[in-house]
Motif scaffolding. Sequence first.
Motif, short mmCIF file in Angstrom:
data_model
loop_
_atom_site.label_atom_id
_atom_site.label_comp_id
_atom_site.label_asym_id
_atom_site.label_seq_id
_atom_site.Cartn_x
_atom_site.Cartn_y
_atom_site.Cartn_z
N THR A 6 -22.56 22.07 -5.80
CA THR A 6 -22.00 20.74 -5.53
C THR A 6 -22.41 19.71 -6.57
O THR A 6 -21.73 18.69 -6.72
N HIS A 8 -22.05 20.06 -9.57
CA HIS A 8 -20.93 20.10 -10.51
C HIS A 8 -19.62 19.76 -9.81
O HIS A 8 -18.86 18.92 -10.27
N THR A 9 -19.36 20.41 -8.68
CA THR A 9 -18.05 20.28 -8.03
C THR A 9 -17.81 18.90 -7.44
O THR A 9 -16.66 18.48 -7.30
N SER A 10 -18.86 18.16 -7.11
CA SER A 10 -18.68 16.84 -6.49
C SER A 10 -18.43 15.74 -7.51
O SER A 10 -18.09 14.62 -7.13
N ARG A 11 -18.59 16.05 -8.77
CA ARG A 11 -18.39 15.02 -9.81
C ARG A 11 -16.95 15.07 -10.34
O ARG A 11 -16.35 16.15 -10.38
N PRO A 12 -16.42 13.95 -10.78
CA PRO A 12 -15.01 13.91 -11.20
C PRO A 12 -14.78 14.40 -12.63
O PRO A 12 -14.16 13.73 -13.45
N TRP A 13 -15.27 15.58 -12.94
CA TRP A 13 -15.13 16.11 -14.30
C TRP A 13 -13.68 16.49 -14.58
O TRP A 13 -12.98 17.00 -13.71
N ARG A 14 -13.28 16.32 -15.82
CA ARG A 14 -11.92 16.69 -16.23
C ARG A 14 -11.71 18.21 -16.19
O ARG A 14 -10.59 18.68 -16.04
N HIS A 16 -12.20 20.22 -13.91
CA HIS A 16 -11.64 20.68 -12.64
C HIS A 16 -10.13 20.83 -12.71
O HIS A 16 -9.56 21.77 -12.16
N GLU A 17 -9.46 19.91 -13.39
CA GLU A 17 -8.00 19.97 -13.49
C GLU A 17 -7.55 20.98 -14.55
O GLU A 17 -6.42 21.46 -14.51
N GLU A 120 -18.81 14.35 -21.00
CA GLU A 120 -18.64 15.79 -20.76
C GLU A 120 -18.03 16.47 -21.98
O GLU A 120 -17.30 15.85 -22.75
N SER A 137 -22.59 18.18 -19.51
CA SER A 137 -22.33 16.81 -19.09
C SER A 137 -23.61 16.00 -19.18
O SER A 137 -24.70 16.55 -19.31
#
Length: 196
Positions: A6, A8-14, A16-17, A120, A137
């Motif tokens: 979490t 990593h997954t909870s942060r709004p990193w690009r 993810h898209e 990042e 990041s």
Amino acid sequence: MKLPDTEHTSRPWRIHEIAPDFRLYDVWALPTPGGPDDFARLIRNTTAGDTSNSPSWIARTLFAIRWKLGRLFGWDDPKQGVGTRVRTLRDRLPQDLRDAPPGPEFERLPFTSVYLTDDEWASEMANSTVHGVMHLSWVPDTEHGGYRGQMAVLVKPNGWFGRAYMALIAPFRHVLVYPPLMRSISKEWRESAGRG
């Protein structure tokens, strides 16, 4: 220090898209305390890295064995890499990241920069076993104040062989590779601060 996914997954990193079909394998807090502008130094240190100069003889030996096996079985053949077996993740980038410089290139390791923002950076590699992403990041360090680096490893295994390979190396990665890697990163971080 290994972190929960979490972090990593909870942060709004690009990322993810860009790589939603990649599995998150590891998230690590890097021993790189610094200020808000030290992310560039972390990237410079990373691109200059080399598995052959790990302070751990076990890690050096494991990497040497892995590179020899790769040559012997053709795992690292250029035909298995980015742009041949798999398309580069740069093809998936939204326009703003595609128009920006991707970031620096590695001196020795088989990674290629995908994109770079203020906090990042993603680089990728591929061989016959996996298509992998190293995501670095720069995050606020709520425990100690200031900032620190964070590393996430995302992987898309190549079929059953890639999944078996990742399962086989998991204990080596967590016990014999990452702990000395963290010590090496810490040492290089302190030395680069002195040079700076």
